[in-house]
Design an enzyme around this catalytic site. Structure first.
Site, PDB file in Angstrom:
ATOM      1  N   ASP A 150      47.496  37.028  49.297  1.00 44.31           N
ATOM      2  CA  ASP A 150      47.064  35.778  48.677  1.00 44.31           C
ATOM      3  C   ASP A 150      46.564  34.727  49.670  1.00 44.31           C
ATOM      4  OD1 ASP A 150      47.847  32.870  47.818  1.00 44.31           O
ATOM      5  OD2 ASP A 150      47.665  33.932  45.913  1.00 44.31           O
ATOM      6  N   ILE A 178      46.255  33.207  43.681  1.00 43.01           N
ATOM      7  CA  ILE A 178      45.301  34.317  43.637  1.00 43.01           C
ATOM      8  C   ILE A 178      46.018  35.609  43.268  1.00 43.01           C
ATOM      9  CG2 ILE A 178      43.473  35.534  44.864  1.00 43.01           C
ATOM     10  CD1 ILE A 178      43.015  32.513  44.379  1.00 43.01           C
ATOM     11  N   ASP A 179      47.214  35.816  43.783  1.00 46.40           N
ATOM     12  CA  ASP A 179      48.008  36.974  43.361  1.00 46.40           C
ATOM     13  C   ASP A 179      48.155  37.000  41.841  1.00 46.40           C
ATOM     14  OD1 ASP A 179      48.490  38.217  45.757  1.00 46.40           O
ATOM     15  OD2 ASP A 179      50.540  37.500  45.971  1.00 46.40           O
ATOM     16  N   PHE A 180      48.519  35.859  41.284  1.00 48.06           N
ATOM     17  CA  PHE A 180      48.834  35.832  39.863  1.00 48.06           C
ATOM     18  C   PHE A 180      47.570  35.856  39.008  1.00 48.06           C
ATOM     19  CE2 PHE A 180      52.662  33.366  41.573  1.00 48.06           C
ATOM     20  CZ  PHE A 180      53.290  34.554  41.914  1.00 48.06           C
ATOM     21  N   GLY A 183      46.532  39.314  39.001  1.00 47.35           N
ATOM     22  CA  GLY A 183      47.355  40.061  38.058  1.00 47.35           C
ATOM     23  C   GLY A 183      46.860  39.917  36.632  1.00 47.35           C
TER      24      GLY A 183
END
Length: 406
Positions: A150, A178-180, A183
């Site tokens: 991220d 950004i990770d989420f 996802g």
């Protein structure tokens, strides 16, 4: 009798969907956690030779390979341990593919093909299988084989150049946005492909990257930057790039966030802070005028807002001017709206005891019913081999003895 008129509780919209997840840490497990919360069965495949998902060991709270970090992403899932280095382990995986709807991974972009996790490899076991890859840089391009996280994506996509005070260094968002977001993008792509597969019986590959997701979310910043001479800059007090006033303001006892995204919000705001003469001032009579004269306007507003407390101002603004307190995390979790929406759920954990977790934001009948704790490493291995793949005790023992499963 029409089933739609039944009084029986409805299941989540993804009930009956089985997803195999070869994923770890945050972004991938977050994607599949949201699918679990919509009713899907997610079987987490973990490598027994390395102790499973690395998230099991992330501090501050860890307990025998079962951290609270891990629990926050793996509620309601099942865990099976399979060694992909073993031909028998791969065979077990292929049997699971035959009985599943999708295979999800968040490995490095070059690994899905090497490990046989693509549609091209798996379609012979199940033509309708959907394979989804969420990686740092995607499965193509010069950086496909590189790991990505991220903060790297926030840096590369320009986010850090926009975050923080103008005279400070570049900064990242406080949470792994950004990770989420990646996802969510992967979950959307997977569900879209599942919808097609249920229609025509054919699966497909879905390729999502964190960098692509970050760049896609630049939206209007991208449009302005690509088509005009406008350049984004870090702005004081988290203010909007072009809308004024739309920022944080300090009060006598804290901070509040104001967002006057329409002219009538601006007019109401000026009235409620007892400065109605600003409305007829030509320097502030339009979006463009307020932006051009922001260096004059903002100090006037800031001085006025310092004269009362958060509660006093927010009581005036509520329901009239878009506004809210700048909360700490503990204050956020006590917010009446967050409580009313049921975003905090209670989960019984065998060793931690009752723990609280954050639910999925997707509210629909039957969602957010995954109240069981995240699994221990390999907790469901024997159950899945026996009940799903119809293996007997002798065969299961042989697989364990050979190291094919943990």
């Amino acid at each position: 009798m029409d089933s739609r008129s039944s009084t029986a509780p409805r299941q989540g919209p993804l009930a009956g969907i089985r997803i195999l997840a070869v994923s770890q840490f945050g972004a991938g497990p977050f994607a599949t956690q949201n699918l679990v919360d919509l009713g899907a069965e997610v079987i987490k495949i973990e490598d027994p030779t390395v102790g499973g998902d690395v998230a099991r060991y992330v501090p501050p709270a860890t307990n025998d390979a079962d951290s609270l970090y891990f629990q926050s992403f793996n509620r309601g899932k099942k865990s099976i341990t399979i060694d992909f280095r073993s031909s028998e382990g791969v065979e077990v995986f292929h049997h699971l593919v035959e009985k599943s709807d999708a295979v999800f991974n968040n490995l490095r972009g070059d690994l899905p093909e090497k490990l046989g996790l693509t549609y091209d490899t798996l379609q012979k076991y199940n033509p309708a299988i959907v394979t989804c890859s969420l990686s740092g840089f995607g499965r193509t391009g010069p950086r496909a084989s590189e790991p990505g996280y991220d903060p790297i994506m926030q840096a590369m996509a320009g986010y850090m150049s926009l975050t923080g005070e103008p005279d400070g260094p570049p900064g990242k968002a406080g949470v792994s946005i950004i990770d989420f977001a990646g996802g969510y993008a992967a979950a959307l792509g997977l569900v879209a492909a599942l919808l097609e597969a249920k229609t025509n019986g054919l699966g497909r590959d879905v390729d999502v990257s964190l960098l692509d997701t970050a760049v896609s979310m630049l939206t209007y910043f991208g449009s302005w930057s690509l088509n005009t001479e406008w350049q984004a800059v870090r702005t004081a007090n988290s203010s909007h790039q072009t809308i004024v006033p739309a920022q944080n303001f300090q009060t006598s006892d804290g901070w509040i966030s104001i967002f006057c995204a329409k002219e009538h919000f601006w007019k109401k705001f000026a009235e409620l802070i007892d400065l109605p003469h600003l409305i007829t001032d030509e320097r502030f009579a339009s979006f463009a005028a307020r932006y051009d004269n922001r260096e004059i306007l903002i100090p006037i507003l800031a001085e006025r807002l310092l004269q009362k407390s958060n509660d006093e101002w927010l009581l005036r603004f509520r329901g009239i001017v878009p506004s809210g307190p700048v909360n700490s995390l503990s204050e956020a979790f006590e917010d009446e709206q967050i409580k009313a929406r049921g975003l905090i759920v209670d989960v019984d954990h065998p060793t931690y005891g009752p723990i609280k977790q954050v639910a999925s934001p997707i509210a629909t009948e039957g969602s957010n019913q995954a109240f069981s704790a995240g699994p221990t490493l390999g907790q469901h291995t024997e159950e899945l081999l026996r009940d799903l793949l119809s293996m007997d005790e002798v065969e299961i023992k042989r697989l364990r003895d050979n190291g094919a499963v943990g």
